[in-house]
Write a protein that holds these residues in place. Structure first.
Motif, PDB file in Angstrom:
ATOM      1  N   LYS A  28      46.916 -26.485-111.199  1.00 13.29           N
ATOM      2  CA  LYS A  28      47.574 -25.653-111.987  1.00 13.29           C
ATOM      3  C   LYS A  28      48.457 -25.126-111.409  1.00 13.29           C
ATOM      4  CE  LYS A  28      47.690 -25.347-116.359  1.00 13.29           C
ATOM      5  NZ  LYS A  28      47.893 -26.055-117.180  1.00 13.29           N
ATOM      6  N   ASP A  29      47.786 -23.960-110.504  1.00 18.72           N
ATOM      7  CA  ASP A  29      48.659 -22.823-109.526  1.00 18.72           C
ATOM      8  C   ASP A  29      48.311 -23.487-108.607  1.00 18.72           C
ATOM      9  OD1 ASP A  29      49.198 -21.378-112.220  1.00 18.72           O
ATOM     10  OD2 ASP A  29      46.455 -21.273-112.230  1.00 18.72           O
ATOM     11  N   PRO A  30      48.605 -22.549-107.722  1.00 21.41           N
ATOM     12  CA  PRO A  30      49.657 -23.115-106.249  1.00 21.41           C
ATOM     13  C   PRO A  30      48.244 -23.027-105.090  1.00 21.41           C
ATOM     14  CG  PRO A  30      51.000 -21.484-106.580  1.00 21.41           C
ATOM     15  CD  PRO A  30      50.440 -21.523-107.866  1.00 21.41           C
ATOM     16  N   ILE A  31      47.845 -23.637-104.470  1.00 24.58           N
ATOM     17  CA  ILE A  31      46.039 -23.775-104.107  1.00 24.58           C
ATOM     18  C   ILE A  31      46.854 -22.481-102.605  1.00 24.58           C
ATOM     19  CG2 ILE A  31      45.122 -24.786-102.192  1.00 24.58           C
ATOM     20  CD1 ILE A  31      45.772 -27.740-103.801  1.00 24.58           C
ATOM     21  N   ARG A  32      45.473 -21.645-102.706  1.00 21.76           N
ATOM     22  CA  ARG A  32      45.859 -20.610-101.695  1.00 21.76           C
ATOM     23  C   ARG A  32      45.014 -20.688-100.157  1.00 21.76           C
ATOM     24  NH1 ARG A  32      50.978 -18.054-102.591  1.00 21.76           N
ATOM     25  NH2 ARG A  32      50.637 -16.873-104.794  1.00 21.76           N
ATOM     26  N   ARG A  33      43.620 -21.834-100.854  1.00 22.76           N
ATOM     27  CA  ARG A  33      42.482 -21.825 -99.235  1.00 22.76           C
ATOM     28  C   ARG A  33      42.077 -22.677 -99.759  1.00 22.76           C
ATOM     29  NH1 ARG A  33      38.474 -17.471 -97.635  1.00 22.76           N
ATOM     30  NH2 ARG A  33      38.382 -17.489-100.504  1.00 22.76           N
ATOM     31  N   VAL A  34      41.267 -23.589 -98.564  1.00 26.12           N
ATOM     32  CA  VAL A  34      40.869 -25.208 -99.038  1.00 26.12           C
ATOM     33  C   VAL A  34      39.991 -24.750 -97.570  1.00 26.12           C
ATOM     34  CG1 VAL A  34      42.556 -26.320 -99.834  1.00 26.12           C
ATOM     35  CG2 VAL A  34      42.333 -26.402 -97.521  1.00 26.12           C
ATOM     36  N   TYR A  35      38.929 -24.914 -97.541  1.00 21.55           N
ATOM     37  CA  TYR A  35      37.480 -25.146 -96.571  1.00 21.55           C
ATOM     38  C   TYR A  35      36.337 -25.791 -97.341  1.00 21.55           C
ATOM     39  CZ  TYR A  35      35.472 -21.524 -99.194  1.00 21.55           C
ATOM     40  OH  TYR A  35      35.209 -20.520-100.227  1.00 21.55           O
ATOM     41  N   TRP A  36      36.036 -26.013 -95.719  1.00 18.27           N
ATOM     42  CA  TRP A  36      34.531 -26.829 -96.109  1.00 18.27           C
ATOM     43  C   TRP A  36      33.154 -26.181 -96.368  1.00 18.27           C
ATOM     44  CZ3 TRP A  36      32.592 -31.764 -97.632  1.00 18.27           C
ATOM     45  CH2 TRP A  36      31.652 -31.999 -97.565  1.00 18.27           C
ATOM     46  N   GLY A  37      32.730 -25.771 -97.740  1.00 22.22           N
ATOM     47  CA  GLY A  37      31.344 -25.584 -97.698  1.00 22.22           C
ATOM     48  C   GLY A  37      30.705 -25.433 -97.355  1.00 22.22           C
ATOM     49  N   GLU A  38      28.748 -25.294 -97.608  1.00 22.94           N
ATOM     50  CA  GLU A  38      27.792 -25.491 -97.390  1.00 22.94           C
ATOM     51  C   GLU A  38      27.496 -27.084 -97.780  1.00 22.94           C
ATOM     52  OE1 GLU A  38      24.379 -23.203 -98.350  1.00 22.94           O
ATOM     53  OE2 GLU A  38      25.530 -21.685 -97.416  1.00 22.94           O
ATOM     54  N   ASP A  39      28.041 -27.394 -99.042  1.00 26.44           N
ATOM     55  CA  ASP A  39      28.159 -29.761 -99.176  1.00 26.44           C
ATOM     56  C   ASP A  39      29.146 -30.197 -99.529  1.00 26.44           C
ATOM     57  OD1 ASP A  39      28.219 -27.583-100.979  1.00 26.44           O
ATOM     58  OD2 ASP A  39      25.236 -29.015-101.824  1.00 26.44           O
ATOM     59  N   SER A  40      30.079 -29.619 -99.627  1.00 23.96           N
ATOM     60  CA  SER A  40      31.605 -30.051-100.502  1.00 23.96           C
ATOM     61  C   SER A  40      32.444 -28.535 -99.974  1.00 23.96           C
ATOM     62  CB  SER A  40      30.509 -29.575-102.159  1.00 23.96           C
ATOM     63  OG  SER A  40      30.407 -27.795-102.134  1.00 23.96           O
ATOM     64  N   GLY A  41      33.445 -29.938-100.010  1.00 24.37           N
ATOM     65  CA  GLY A  41      35.051 -29.649-100.130  1.00 24.37           C
ATOM     66  C   GLY A  41      34.896 -28.360-100.704  1.00 24.37           C
ATOM     67  N   VAL A  42      35.974 -27.019-100.830  1.00 17.81           N
ATOM     68  CA  VAL A  42      35.795 -26.069-101.736  1.00 17.81           C
ATOM     69  C   VAL A  42      37.603 -25.835-101.885  1.00 17.81           C
ATOM     70  CG1 VAL A  42      36.703 -24.004-102.080  1.00 17.81           C
ATOM     71  CG2 VAL A  42      33.990 -24.826-100.891  1.00 17.81           C
ATOM     72  N   VAL A  43      37.866 -25.787-103.399  1.00 16.41           N
ATOM     73  CA  VAL A  43      39.359 -25.685-103.112  1.00 16.41           C
ATOM     74  C   VAL A  43      39.633 -23.892-103.924  1.00 16.41           C
ATOM     75  CG1 VAL A  43      41.986 -26.647-104.504  1.00 16.41           C
ATOM     76  CG2 VAL A  43      40.748 -27.614-102.945  1.00 16.41           C
ATOM     77  N   GLU A  44      40.773 -23.150-103.420  1.00 18.24           N
ATOM     78  CA  GLU A  44      40.577 -21.799-104.173  1.00 18.24           C
ATOM     79  C   GLU A  44      42.170 -21.423-104.353  1.00 18.24           C
ATOM     80  OE1 GLU A  44      37.329 -19.042-102.180  1.00 18.24           O
ATOM     81  OE2 GLU A  44      39.066 -18.579-102.020  1.00 18.24           O
ATOM     82  N   THR A  45      42.579 -21.195-105.561  1.00 17.33           N
ATOM     83  CA  THR A  45      44.299 -21.034-106.504  1.00 17.33           C
ATOM     84  C   THR A  45      44.048 -19.291-105.746  1.00 17.33           C
ATOM     85  OG1 THR A  45      42.839 -20.929-107.997  1.00 17.33           O
ATOM     86  CG2 THR A  45      44.327 -22.610-107.723  1.00 17.33           C
ATOM     87  N   ARG A  46      44.959 -18.846-106.957  1.00 25.66           N
ATOM     88  CA  ARG A  46      44.865 -17.337-106.692  1.00 25.66           C
ATOM     89  C   ARG A  46      43.974 -16.878-107.603  1.00 25.66           C
ATOM     90  NH1 ARG A  46      44.821 -12.756-104.984  1.00 25.66           N
ATOM     91  NH2 ARG A  46      46.311 -10.890-106.079  1.00 25.66           N
ATOM     92  N   GLN A  47      43.285 -17.116-108.326  1.00 24.00           N
ATOM     93  CA  GLN A  47      42.149 -17.355-109.981  1.00 24.00           C
ATOM     94  C   GLN A  47      41.248 -17.978-110.356  1.00 24.00           C
ATOM     95  OE1 GLN A  47      44.276 -16.106-113.245  1.00 24.00           O
ATOM     96  NE2 GLN A  47      45.608 -14.525-112.704  1.00 24.00           N
ATOM     97  N   HIS A  48      41.103 -19.407-109.167  1.00 28.79           N
ATOM     98  CA  HIS A  48      40.325 -20.179-109.089  1.00 28.79           C
ATOM     99  C   HIS A  48      39.344 -20.408-108.062  1.00 28.79           C
ATOM    100  CE1 HIS A  48      42.459 -19.694-113.382  1.00 28.79           C
ATOM    101  NE2 HIS A  48      41.003 -19.625-114.065  1.00 28.79           N
ATOM    102  N   ARG A  49      37.838 -21.247-108.137  1.00 30.44           N
ATOM    103  CA  ARG A  49      37.612 -21.777-107.363  1.00 30.44           C
ATOM    104  C   ARG A  49      36.344 -22.690-107.814  1.00 30.44           C
ATOM    105  NH1 ARG A  49      33.753 -18.320-105.151  1.00 30.44           N
ATOM    106  NH2 ARG A  49      35.066 -17.273-103.515  1.00 30.44           N
ATOM    107  N   VAL A  50      37.257 -24.062-106.642  1.00 33.08           N
ATOM    108  CA  VAL A  50      36.068 -24.972-107.156  1.00 33.08           C
ATOM    109  C   VAL A  50      35.570 -26.126-106.130  1.00 33.08           C
ATOM    110  CG1 VAL A  50      38.097 -26.553-107.826  1.00 33.08           C
ATOM    111  CG2 VAL A  50      36.482 -27.258-109.403  1.00 33.08           C
ATOM    112  N   ARG A  51      34.340 -26.368-106.877  1.00 33.11           N
ATOM    113  CA  ARG A  51      33.644 -27.346-105.681  1.00 33.11           C
ATOM    114  C   ARG A  51      34.174 -28.917-106.252  1.00 33.11           C
ATOM    115  NH1 ARG A  51      31.062 -23.946-101.410  1.00 33.11           N
ATOM    116  NH2 ARG A  51      30.370 -22.443-102.936  1.00 33.11           N
ATOM    117  N   ILE A  52      33.697 -29.472-104.868  1.00 32.82           N
ATOM    118  CA  ILE A  52      34.948 -31.161-104.864  1.00 32.82           C
ATOM    119  C   ILE A  52      32.829 -32.046-104.314  1.00 32.82           C
ATOM    120  CG2 ILE A  52      35.412 -33.055-104.497  1.00 32.82           C
ATOM    121  CD1 ILE A  52      37.815 -30.873-103.602  1.00 32.82           C
ATOM    122  N   ARG A  53      32.245 -32.240-105.299  1.00 28.71           N
ATOM    123  CA  ARG A  53      30.809 -32.831-104.917  1.00 28.71           C
ATOM    124  C   ARG A  53      31.482 -34.501-104.059  1.00 28.71           C
ATOM    125  NH1 ARG A  53      27.151 -28.635-104.308  1.00 28.71           N
ATOM    126  NH2 ARG A  53      27.595 -27.350-106.768  1.00 28.71           N
TER     127      ARG A  53
END
Length: 717
Positions: free
Chosen positions: A662-687
């Motif tokens: 819903k908001d502009p994506i600020r960061r993306v990276y690969w975590g220990e076991d999943s992709g990670v996407v962050e906006t200004r206020q939220h973070r989610v992992r992609i299993r």
């Protein structure tokens, strides 16, 4: 200003007999420049251009001296302009920006002299109020500096109250100038600034780490002109200059209450959405994203990083797990940024200094590209001045081992060895298709007798100036041209001798001549001939400078597994050059490449509208991309990052899935076991997302052997 200068160059001195002495006698002003009006005109333009250049380079003390020097020439200049063109020029830099520079540098005597000049020159009456404001501003600057010294950390939006003035708009402008000059340090604070005196620098901005200066020890290496006809050409589907609908087929922002949604992502699932605490939220000041094989670099290029107040720019590095591994202020601006596959960072400032950093952001070296001998060669070829140089230096890059650096200037590229401080190779792209040179430098030097003969043909004698040659050539060409003398059988021979004479003089190194060896180009495809009757015809064509006809290099990067180089040109050609400077082949995409990525297995070429994926010389896939798309390349695939979406593909372009926010994506990276996407206020992992790295699979927490890499985004004006 340029039009006025050009018109002035066409004036015949014999038609304007009024001398500088006569002009001085007509008024109360006394010029320090002796000689004819033409001498004063040339001196005025020369000092004015130097003034503009000094201001651009933040050399304010030199700019103040040049403003005063130019000031002495203004009365005679405006009188001649009014006499010849009927009006006074609408702008006079020395009285406008030059006056501000005198204010910032505290030059009371200079402002007094400026008041005297405008009061004694009727043509300058409309600038009298402006000069009065400059005198008022001098006192205002002193008050500002005193207030900041007495109240370190005061807010700029409170400066009106602290100064006791009704309107702080001019004070805000002066504060900006003072900050550029180093007399005030501004620290970004929400929607305003905190102001500090220079004595607080240690508390506000980290001190610079000493770095080694890369000093060239060789002379200029003239670039070798590339012959594309000898290279293997790999033609690819041409990229359109624009897409009619660049949103077609690409996801819209997420709708509904959820911050993230998956689109066409079989096997993917979203983990719990986390609300980011303030301390972990991505800093929007770090707006440039530059992935590398070791993580992602973010650069704040507007000088507004809150953690580094007063710093012109700042950088930070996130490792593959999303943790900050390095961060530091940059005590120079970040005009262009390039990150190599191994993580080394090349930053070019507006003053054309190349700063090189390790992945840890520790400085490696810095080198002044203005002083590079090749730049002097190019400036002579194109007539480039210091104001244009930062724009003509389009690309900088570091090699994979940080042992060499690359820079391009218009259509030329050089690779410099950092250890030996010598040029390894240099190449020049051929002229853009459809353009041909219609005049070239003389092929050889002339003898004294040939020079004297040329002067006789042009009916000139020593001493001569460039304007003399140009003026006499126009006169004689109109008199002798064969089209205007159809009955004169000798007209062709006279015109040939005239052209040869001009070539002899303009191509000869004489102390009285200063004609740059610049070629004029004409677009062959645009030529039209219109019959005028009586055997005469008029021919139209598009003429331009050599810089415009040149095939500019817009993207450049070193190869992933060697010191080979890829050069992407305005024409859409991407030339592959080996470590020894030998061109091997070129890919033709028909549009300007803005990003080139070599992973060792695949080559990715990104234009504003299309992405090409190539293995060797085989085209794996081509896809249209919308505007404002970032390319993130990893070992096991790549991502296309839009403002509010991330779409992931296999390494050869097979779609894997997409996430929208819903908001502009600020960061993306690969975590220990999943992709990670962050906006200004939220973070989610992609299993279930395919691992970005070899040696890692979803859920195994394996060791990473390789990291993401990309050719980084370049910052433009």
């Amino acid at each position: 200003m340029l039009i006025l200068k050009w018109l002035s160059s066409l004036l015949d001195p014999e038609d304007t007999p009024r001398s500088a002495m006569a002009a001085r006698e007509a008024g109360t002003y006394v010029s320090k420049v002796d000689g004819s009006d033409d001498v004063v005109m040339d001196a005025y333009y020369s000092t004015m251009e130097s003034l503009q250049r000094a201001i651009s380079n933040l050399e304010y003390r030199r700019a103040a001296d040049l403003a005063l020097e130019n000031l002495e020439l203004i009365p005679l200049w405006v009188r001649r302009a009014k006499r010849e063109f009927g009006s006074v020029p609408p702008t006079i830099p020395a009285l406008e920006k030059g006056g501000t520079i005198l204010v910032i540098t505290g030059h009371r005597a200079g402002l007094d002299r400026m008041q005297q000049v405008v009061s004694q020159t009727p043509e300058l009456s409309k600038w009298r109020e402006q000069v009065k404001r400059h005198v008022y501003e001098l006192d205002l600057v002193r008050q500002i500096l005193r207030v900041v010294e007495d109240n370190p950390g005061c807010r700029q939006n409170k400066i009106k109250t602290l100064l006791g003035i009704p309107d702080a708009r001019r004070a805000a402008t002066l504060i900006q100038w003072l900050a550029k000059d180093g007399q005030i340090i501004r620290k970004k604070m929400s929607k305003t600034y905190e102001l500090y005196p220079p004595s607080a620098a240690d508390r506000v901005v980290n001190t610079a780490t000493p770095v080694n200066e890369s000093r060239r020890t060789d002379g200029p290496m003239e670039p070798r002109l590339l012959d594309l006809s000898r290279l293997e050409r790999i033609p690819l589907p041409r990229a359109p200059h624009r897409l009619e609908d660049d949103t077609a087929g690409w996801p819209p922002p997420a709708d509904g209450p959820d911050p993230f949604q998956l689109v066409e992502a079989p096997g993917w699932s979203l983990g719990e959405v986390e609300s980011l605490p303030v301390s972990e939220r991505p800093n929007p000041a770090f707006r440039q994203l530059h992935p590398s094989m070791r993580g992602i670099f973010f650069v704040a290029d507007l000088g507004d990083a809150q953690d580094f107040p007063g710093a012109p720019a700042a950088a930070m590095h996130y490792d593959r797990s999303g943790d900050i591994s390095a961060r530091r202020p940059l005590l120079h601006d970040a005009y262009r940024v390039q990150v190599n596959a191994a993580g080394g960072v090349a930053v070019q400032s507006k003053t054309c200094v190349l700063h090189a950093y390790e992945t840890s952001l520790e400085p490696l070296f810095q080198t002044n590209l203005r002083a590079a001998p090749e730049v002097s060669y190019a400036k002579h070829r194109f007539g480039t001045d210091d104001l244009k140089l930062k724009n003509h230096l389009r690309c900088v890059a570091l090699s994979r081992a940080n042992s060499a650096y690359l820079f391009t200037l218009v259509d030329m590229a050089w690779v410099i060895d950092v250890t030996t401080h010598t040029a390894k190779w240099g190449l020049q792209m051929p002229t853009k298709e459809g353009w041909e040179a219609v005049s070239r430098p003389a092929s050889g030097a002339a003898t004294d007798a040939e020079i004297q003969s040329a002067l006789e043909v042009l009916q000139l004698d020593w001493p001569i100036e460039v304007r003399d040659i140009k003026k006499r050539y126009r006169e004689l060409a109109l008199k002798w041209h064969p089209d205007l003398n159809p009955a004169d059988s000798s007209a062709d021979e006279r015109m040939r001798r005239l052209n040869a004479a001009v070539e002899t003089l303009s191509g000869t190194d004489l102390s009285a001549l200063d004609i740059p060896e610049a070629r004029t180009f004409v677009s062959v495809e645009s030529r039209q001939t219109v019959p005028l009757g009586g055997g005469l015809s008029l021919q139209f064509s598009i003429g331009t400078s050599e810089a415009f006809a040149s095939d500019w290099i817009y993207a450049a990067t070193f190869g992933r597994s060697s010191d080979s180089v890829y050069l992407g040109c305005y024409s859409g050609r991407v030339v592959e050059v080996d470590a020894h400077g030998e061109a091997k082949r070129f890919f033709d995409v028909g549009n300007v490449p803005i990003r080139i990525v070599d992973t060792g297995h695949h080559l990715y070429i990104l234009t504003h509208t299309r992405l090409y994926i190539i293995t060797g010389t085989k085209l794996e896939r081509v896809m249209d991309v919308p505007a404002r798309t970032e390319l993130i390349v990893a070992e096991n695939g790549f991502g296309l990052l839009g403002p509010k979406w991330l779409r992931w593909f296999s390494d050869v372009g097979v779609p894997r899935g997409c996430i929208v926010a819903k908001d502009p994506i600020r960061r993306v990276y690969w975590g220990e076991d999943s992709g990670v996407v962050e906006t200004r206020q939220h973070r989610v992992r992609i299993r279930g997302m395919e691992a970005w790295w070899k040696g890692t699979s979803p859920g195994d927490g394996g060791t990473v052997s390789r990291y993401a890499e990309t050719t980084p985004k370049v910052s433009h004006e």
